[in-house]
Structure formats: structure tokens, C-alpha cells
Write a protein that holds these residues in place. Sequence first.
Motif, mmCIF file in Angstrom:
data_model
loop_
_atom_site.group_PDB
_atom_site.id
_atom_site.type_symbol
_atom_site.label_atom_id
_atom_site.label_comp_id
_atom_site.label_asym_id
_atom_site.label_seq_id
_atom_site.Cartn_x
_atom_site.Cartn_y
_atom_site.Cartn_z
ATOM 1 N N SER A 141 1.168 -1.246 -0.079
ATOM 2 C CA SER A 141 0.412 0.186 -0.298
ATOM 3 C C SER A 141 0.982 1.559 -0.555
ATOM 4 O O SER A 141 0.187 2.434 -0.625
ATOM 5 N N LEU A 142 1.960 1.729 0.950
ATOM 6 C CA LEU A 142 2.980 2.902 1.013
ATOM 7 C C LEU A 142 3.901 2.289 0.987
ATOM 8 O O LEU A 142 4.799 1.950 2.265
ATOM 9 N N PRO A 143 5.416 2.019 0.160
ATOM 10 C CA PRO A 143 6.477 0.730 -0.038
ATOM 11 C C PRO A 143 7.374 1.929 1.249
ATOM 12 O O PRO A 143 8.443 2.092 1.485
ATOM 13 N N LEU A 144 6.954 4.161 0.537
ATOM 14 C CA LEU A 144 7.567 4.556 1.179
ATOM 15 C C LEU A 144 6.702 5.127 1.139
ATOM 16 O O LEU A 144 6.348 6.439 0.971
ATOM 17 N N TYR A 145 7.443 5.950 3.204
ATOM 18 C CA TYR A 145 6.974 6.964 3.030
ATOM 19 C C TYR A 145 7.503 8.621 2.599
ATOM 20 O O TYR A 145 8.610 8.824 3.181
ATOM 21 N N ARG A 146 7.112 9.304 2.391
ATOM 22 C CA ARG A 146 7.519 10.762 1.523
ATOM 23 C C ARG A 146 7.122 11.718 2.202
ATOM 24 O O ARG A 146 6.003 11.727 2.137
ATOM 25 N N GLN A 147 8.633 12.519 2.631
ATOM 26 C CA GLN A 147 8.236 14.467 2.709
ATOM 27 C C GLN A 147 9.065 14.705 1.815
ATOM 28 O O GLN A 147 10.611 14.785 1.812
ATOM 29 N N THR A 148 8.423 14.996 0.965
ATOM 30 C CA THR A 148 9.238 15.290 -0.676
ATOM 31 C C THR A 148 9.033 16.274 -1.798
ATOM 32 O O THR A 148 7.877 16.442 -2.201
ATOM 33 N N PRO A 149 8.959 17.594 -1.014
ATOM 34 C CA PRO A 149 8.264 18.640 -1.543
ATOM 35 C C PRO A 149 9.643 19.446 -2.346
ATOM 36 O O PRO A 149 9.027 19.676 -3.114
ATOM 37 N N GLY A 207 23.419 0.813 -0.969
ATOM 38 C CA GLY A 207 24.975 0.896 -1.897
ATOM 39 C C GLY A 207 24.087 0.492 -3.149
ATOM 40 O O GLY A 207 24.988 1.744 -3.871
ATOM 41 N N ALA A 208 24.001 0.284 -3.571
ATOM 42 C CA ALA A 208 24.350 -0.632 -4.991
ATOM 43 C C ALA A 208 23.374 0.408 -6.541
ATOM 44 O O ALA A 208 23.471 0.704 -7.107
ATOM 45 N N GLU A 209 21.983 0.493 -4.999
ATOM 46 C CA GLU A 209 21.086 1.263 -5.814
ATOM 47 C C GLU A 209 21.654 2.618 -6.157
ATOM 48 O O GLU A 209 21.182 3.185 -6.881
ATOM 49 N N ALA A 210 22.087 3.579 -5.059
ATOM 50 C CA ALA A 210 22.915 4.530 -4.991
ATOM 51 C C ALA A 210 23.485 5.291 -6.259
ATOM 52 O O ALA A 210 23.848 6.041 -6.695
ATOM 53 N N GLY A 211 24.850 4.030 -6.239
ATOM 54 C CA GLY A 211 25.429 4.110 -7.235
ATOM 55 C C GLY A 211 26.344 5.648 -7.074
ATOM 56 O O GLY A 211 27.344 6.098 -7.827
ATOM 57 N N ARG A 212 26.573 5.781 -5.305
ATOM 58 C CA ARG A 212 27.453 6.442 -5.249
ATOM 59 C C ARG A 212 27.527 6.399 -3.871
ATOM 60 O O ARG A 212 27.110 5.798 -2.969
ATOM 61 N N ARG A 237 14.344 4.782 -6.953
ATOM 62 C CA ARG A 237 15.588 4.786 -7.752
ATOM 63 C C ARG A 237 15.112 6.211 -8.601
ATOM 64 O O ARG A 237 15.892 7.229 -8.544
ATOM 65 N N PRO A 238 14.263 7.165 -8.996
ATOM 66 C CA PRO A 238 14.240 8.554 -9.553
ATOM 67 C C PRO A 238 13.858 9.372 -7.992
ATOM 68 O O PRO A 238 15.231 10.429 -8.466
ATOM 69 N N LEU A 239 14.364 9.242 -6.425
ATOM 70 C CA LEU A 239 14.185 10.108 -5.747
ATOM 71 C C LEU A 239 15.231 9.945 -4.851
ATOM 72 O O LEU A 239 16.033 11.157 -4.771
ATOM 73 N N LEU A 240 16.457 8.944 -5.278
ATOM 74 C CA LEU A 240 17.622 8.357 -5.694
ATOM 75 C C LEU A 240 18.905 9.512 -6.255
ATOM 76 O O LEU A 240 19.570 10.372 -5.936
ATOM 77 N N ALA A 241 18.314 9.636 -7.565
ATOM 78 C CA ALA A 241 18.704 9.976 -8.386
ATOM 79 C C ALA A 241 18.450 11.536 -8.811
ATOM 80 O O ALA A 241 19.290 12.443 -9.315
#
Length: 584
Positions: free
Chosen positions: A470-478, A552-557, A527-531
Motif C-alpha cells: 500500500s505505501l512502500p515509501l513514506y515521503r516527505q518530498t517537497p 549502496g548498489a542502487e545509489a550509485g555513489r 530510484r528516481p528519488l535517489l537520482a
Amino acid sequence: MTTRMPELSWVIGGQQGEGIESAGDSFAAVLNQLGYYLYGYRHFSSRIKGGHTHYKIRASQKAVGTVSDATDILVAFDQETIDLNQPVMHSGGVILADARFKPVAAAMPAPPALVSLPLTELAAAQGSPLMKNSVGLGATAAVAGLSPAVFDKALAAAFAHKRPGLFAANQAALQAGYGYIRDNAPQLCGRFSLTPLAAAQRLFMLGNEAIALGALAAGAKFMAAYPITPASEIMEYLIKKLPEFGGAVIQTEDEIAACMMAIGAGYAGARAFTATSGPGFSLMQEGIGLAAMTETPLVVIDAQRGGPSTGLPTKHEQSDILAAVYGTHGDAPKIVMAPGTAAEAFSDAAEAFNLADEYQCPVILLSDLQLSLCKQTLELPELERVTVRRGKIKTAAELPPLPPKGYFSRFAAAADGISDRVLPGTANGMHLVTGLEHDVAGRPSEAAANRIAQTDKRLGKLATVAERFSLPLYRQTPHEQPDLLVIGAGGSRGAIEEAVASLNAAGYRVNHVHLRLLQPLPLPQLRPLLAAAKRILTVEHNASAQLAVLLGAEAGRPLHSLRKYDGNILLPAEVYQACREVLA
């Protein structure tokens, strides 16, 4: 001078066995009755009596998810409580200390007011020095501008069922504390008067109690467990409640037995689970692998604490993340959930049983000491929104007759990787179950092609979990392109939320994501949030940056990491400062 407060931070501390918890619960019950949102955190030692303990209560006009950075009122039963808590008190704060130990406040700019009052003496005058906690509540009531009468209901709940006269004696002790401040320090009366609120009906409960309530709502019928801090309250709650719903709780001889009994009950068709902490979770790993291989529903609650070994039994940590995701030997599919609030603990506990049934695999609900043992305000759960989904269980009417000596293809290939399942005793559902690799009927098989097919089937069935959660990520993303993305999981959510809100109010561009699904990771959403973020900071309670390792592997940095592993919970100010340092 009276100050109208939008929120209040109150702490009571002393030695274990001095009534710290009962006083905190009574004060919280009053504030909850008056309509305030609450957060309560108790710091305690790994012993029954003795050792420092304190109970922090935060009351606010709005929902809060952690304790305050600073304290307004401190009730101290010993000098250690003052020494530990004075450094984080507001300059206008008040220390209410027992005169018995000759309290001393440290010299500091704008120190809090220290009131030495005879807590023990006033309690003894009412019948027992043990009632000094009620005297402390009375003194608190005076400073907070509360009438002693509002405590009657809470005191009755705590003492009326005990020996005769105890309720009245504690009422008198509370009145004595209130009267002492009124008569001897009138300038402090109403110093921190809370802004009046309309009373509201809300729950104030442990995260463990919310988990237990979620299990009940999901139709759980069997729990097997061995007592262990900080998970024991789940079992204690359900020992009382589960029999009322036709279920049973079994206290086993150890965690291995608890896990295996839950697997057996799940195989038989009951909604079954177990609850433990790190040491017990380690013992359950082989059993979790058995549930994965046999594709048997299993729910495991892991309330994390300080490790390894016995570690810090009563202190907070989040160091089982990698054990939950990668534990057990071999390629064992599992789902790992991490609620961040009491409300999510309720809903995720209920959903864990649905996922275990639908995906026929172990589901681990990863809690932590802060979430499990802190008390939070919880809106009344909407029970009608809790669904029960049993997955692909076939009845006898849906099964064709078996040929002579034939078996039901329990582990047959399926488009979604999830095979049809039958309950024991179902006509035409005869099959074999073993921890060995097996063919579609459950017969042991080491054939290479079969091994590949069965492994791929078991692992592949989790492909849809993230999109169905239902909500895999809780987002506070303005911000679309933030200068910093803060990532956390579990009980640290409240501290991160407050810190990020303060950073954005100060002009920084900061987003916050809290992971509620750790396995499988919700990569399409993540992934879009990390990028988009220039920098990434993980916030976690362990020494080895386990959340950063997972990402780590997904962040790419390279990732920045705020790690706290001293047994104490993070405060908003600590997260704020770490973010400032990364942004500098």
C-alpha cells in the motif's frame, strides 16, 4: 508568570522500582484525556530493581512522533536524574527534586529553577514513602496549571483494584505535592499551562500493543513465543485477548520451538506467528528457511535491540536489518516490512498475514525498541478497512480427482510464481512436504532442471510485492531536485520528520524518505528519488551503516551516514545537525 504552551516536555527519573513508569503512565493518561497528542519514551536498565530509569512524556496540540529535544519540567528522585537531564532543559524549565538527597543543579547560563521539596516526607505522611511518585505528580500539576481532580480517573485505574485505601492515599499524596508548590513556590503555579484543547477519543499505546491489535484484526489464531525484551508485550497482550477470539498463545521452551510451532500451525491453515528480538531471531533463521522452502505462510515480529549476543536488552538499536533481509542460508525468499509509527505497526501487522498467505513465504515485521516500547497517540483504527486475503487456497470442490497413487501438484509452476495451496486433509490434495529440494508434488529431487525451476519459482513470486504494497515509501518530498535526501526506517521517523521540516523552514532543500518495505526494495519508486538528490544521508541506529549497505548498489555513489549506537534514541536536533554538516 504563566506561559501558555502549545506543547510540554516532562521527565520523571530515579531508580527502577520507585514508581517511575506508573507515574508516567498516569500523567500521560490525564493528558490523553484532555485531548493532547502524546509520545512517551522510557529509558530503563536491564534489571528488575535498581539502576537509573526515566520516563519522558511529550504532549502537543499536534501529532508528534518522538520526544522533545529539551525538557520543561523534570521530577527528580536522585541526583543522577538531574545530572543526566539538566543539560537538555529549557532555560526557563523547572526541576522538582526530592529534598531527601540534597539536590544540586550544575552552574550554567540561565539555569532551570531548582525546587527542593520533601517528596519522600510528604508521601510518608500519607502512609508510605513509595507514594512520592504521586507527590511528584501533584507538584507537576501545580506547575503545569492542572487541577488535581483531573488525575482522579488515572489514579483510580492504577490503584483502585489494589489493596483498600491505596487509591485514596495516592489522591492525598498528589494533593500534598500540589499544595506544597501552591504554598511554598506560588510563582511557579501555572508556569507551563497547556493551551486548552477539546477532549478527543484517541488511543495511547505501545507499538507492541498496536502490533498485537493488528494481528487480532487480521484474524490471527495462534502465537508461539519465548519471552524476550523488547517483544514480550505482544505475547502478554495476546495471552489475555487471543482466547476471546478463539485463538491460543503458547509460551515455548525456546525461540526455535516457537518458530517451528508457528510454521506447523501455518501449514495447518491457521494464521500463525511468533515475536522475538535479535538473539531469538538468530535462532529462528533455520526455521525461516524451512518456511521459505516449503512455501508455508509465517509471520515473524523482530523487535530490534542492542546486540550482538545479549548486548543491550533494554536499549534501542536497528542492527538486524541485514539479518532480516539476508539471514538464513541459501536463496530464501522473504518479505521484510518496517513500520515507522504505531498506526503503521497496526496496519502492517494486519497486512503481514495477508502477504504471508498470498505469497506463501515468511514475512518479517521489523520493529525496534523505540517503536515497540514507546507509547504514542493513535487515532482509533478503522477496523472495517482491514481486509483478510487468504491467497490461493483450493477447496476439495475445486480439485480434480487424483489418479491412483497420484499426488496434488502443490509446487507446480504458475504465471505469478505462486502455486495453488491446499490445507491438510483436503480431498484430492494429497502431497508431500519436505525441507529438501523437491519436485512439483513435494517428492525430494536433486535433478538440475528441477532445482533451477523451483528456485526461480520461489524467488520470482516476490516480483509484484512492491507494487502491491500500500505505501512502500513514506515521503516527505517537497523538492524535485533536493540538495539532500534523508533516508531512514523504523522508529527514527519522528526525529527525521521534525529535523527535515526545520531544515526546509530555514531555507534548505531537503527531502525525506522512510522505507517501509526493505525486502524486496521498492526500486521503481525509490530510484528516481535517489537520482534526483545531490547528496544522500542514511539515518540509522547501528555502527555498520546497514541501511546504507542495503541501498549502496542502487545509489550509485558514496552515501553519508548518521549512525547512533549508544542505546539511546535519536533526537530531532541530532538529525538536524548531521544534515547541516552534510550540506556544508
